[in-house]
Motif scaffolding. Structure first.
Motif, PDB file in Angstrom:
ATOM      1  N   UNK A  64       1.218  -0.973  -0.422  1.00 33.80           N
ATOM      2  CA  UNK A  64       0.285  -0.136  -0.087  1.00 33.80           C
ATOM      3  C   UNK A  64       0.357   1.310   0.349  1.00 33.80           C
ATOM      4  N   UNK A  65       1.727   1.375   0.893  1.00 34.86           N
ATOM      5  CA  UNK A  65       2.500   2.560   0.622  1.00 34.86           C
ATOM      6  C   UNK A  65       3.592   2.807  -0.596  1.00 34.86           C
ATOM      7  N   UNK A  66       3.540   2.130  -1.531  1.00 35.95           N
ATOM      8  CA  UNK A  66       4.110   2.599  -2.759  1.00 35.95           C
ATOM      9  C   UNK A  66       3.210   2.786  -3.932  1.00 35.95           C
ATOM     10  N   UNK A  67       1.568   2.559  -3.625  1.00 36.43           N
ATOM     11  CA  UNK A  67       1.086   2.236  -4.681  1.00 36.43           C
ATOM     12  C   UNK A  67       0.826   3.757  -5.302  1.00 36.43           C
ATOM     13  N   UNK A  68       0.908   4.701  -4.434  1.00 38.91           N
ATOM     14  CA  UNK A  68       0.313   5.750  -5.093  1.00 38.91           C
ATOM     15  C   UNK A  68       1.362   6.433  -5.803  1.00 38.91           C
ATOM     16  N   UNK A  69       3.180   6.007  -5.338  1.00 36.49           N
ATOM     17  CA  UNK A  69       3.796   6.236  -6.464  1.00 36.49           C
ATOM     18  C   UNK A  69       4.234   5.273  -7.669  1.00 36.49           C
ATOM     19  N   UNK A  70       3.272   4.129  -7.646  1.00 33.65           N
ATOM     20  CA  UNK A  70       2.727   3.763  -9.092  1.00 33.65           C
ATOM     21  C   UNK A  70       2.068   3.978  -9.322  1.00 33.65           C
ATOM     22  N   UNK A  71       0.822   4.406  -9.928  1.00 35.75           N
ATOM     23  CA  UNK A  71      -0.322   5.391 -10.170  1.00 35.75           C
ATOM     24  C   UNK A  71       0.284   6.783 -11.290  1.00 35.75           C
ATOM     25  N   UNK A  72       1.099   7.062 -10.054  1.00 34.36           N
ATOM     26  CA  UNK A  72       2.466   8.197 -11.243  1.00 34.36           C
ATOM     27  C   UNK A  72       3.229   7.956 -11.700  1.00 34.36           C
ATOM     28  N   UNK A  73       3.776   6.916 -11.676  1.00 29.62           N
ATOM     29  CA  UNK A  73       4.380   6.529 -12.581  1.00 29.62           C
ATOM     30  C   UNK A  73       4.229   5.767 -13.862  1.00 29.62           C
ATOM     31  N   UNK A  74       3.467   5.190 -13.532  1.00 27.13           N
ATOM     32  CA  UNK A  74       2.208   4.034 -14.842  1.00 27.13           C
ATOM     33  C   UNK A  74       1.712   5.181 -15.418  1.00 27.13           C
ATOM     34  N   UNK A  75       1.017   6.085 -14.735  1.00 26.70           N
ATOM     35  CA  UNK A  75       0.147   7.260 -16.224  1.00 26.70           C
ATOM     36  C   UNK A  75       1.407   8.079 -16.362  1.00 26.70           C
ATOM     37  N   UNK A  76       2.824   8.543 -15.789  1.00 26.66           N
ATOM     38  CA  UNK A  76       3.886   8.712 -17.005  1.00 26.66           C
ATOM     39  C   UNK A  76       4.073   8.198 -17.479  1.00 26.66           C
TER      40      UNK A  76
END
Length: 206
Positions: A190-202
């Motif tokens: 969970x504590x990486x999830x927000x970063x994964x959303x940003x990275x995949x969107x990038x």
């Protein structure tokens, strides 16, 4: 009768003398205790033990690194890997730190080779923005870093190539799987999830 009276008088006398001596001794002890207590109260408390200097988490640097997002030929799925040293189902994209004087692309090929055992791939996209996340408190690297700052890459294996975990140096993963990008968000901690959303969107994968 006189003898009996004298004996009775002497007994009473010694009884009174004994009582007086006991009272006198109690008075001395009480005064001494009160004096010590007064001295104790008047003395300043001992100084507290020296405190270790604590570096605030917000003042620590971010550790530079890379994240490799492998996609299939149709760009529909991404490659996720299950961590070996985890007590639960914990999946992630291949990632790693950037060494001093190392370019992100160099770190990418080195880390993928060490973690997946195969570096026969090409870069499709490089994210324009670095993606950060903060470490959970129990992570070992949290002692020196606030979190990680990653350069994300979208990658594609050469035809017929793929992960070869039996040749990996780091032995970080037990298996890899191809999933839809949204599924990868459900598998990551969970504590990486927000970063994964940003990275995949990038990278245009969400």
């Amino acid at each position: 009768h006189i003898a009996k009276g004298t004996k009775h008088f002497l007994n009473c006398h010694w009884f009174l003398v004994t009582i007086a001596a006991v009272l006198s001794l109690l008075t001395v002890v009480t005064n001494a205790f009160s004096k010590d207590k007064l001295l104790d109260d008047s003395m300043p408390p001992p100084p507290p033990p020296p405190r270790k200097e604590v570096v605030e988490q917000s003042n620590k640097p971010y550790r530079p690194g890379i994240v490799a997002v492998f996609t299939d030929l149709q760009r529909e799925k991404v490659l996720v890997c299950k961590r070996k040293r985890s007590s639960k189902e914990e999946w992630q994209f291949p990632q790693g730190g950037i060494k001093p004087n190392e370019f992100p692309e160099e770190a990418l090929f080195r880390e993928v080779s060490e973690e997946l055992g195969n570096h026969q791939f090409r870069i499709l996209e490089r994210a324009k923005t670095l993606v950060r996340y903060d470490f959970a408190p129990w992570v070992n690297l949290a002692r020196d870093y606030r979190g990680q700052e990653h350069q994300w890459f979208l990658c594609e294996y050469e035809t017929g190539m793929g992960p070869e975990l039996d040749k990996a140096i780091d032995d970080d993963f037990t298996k890899c799987d191809w999933v839809f990008p949204k599924q990868s968000l459900e598998l990551v901690i969970p504590w990486k999830r927000e970063a994964y959303v940003s990275g995949l969107q990038e990278l245009g994968m969400l």
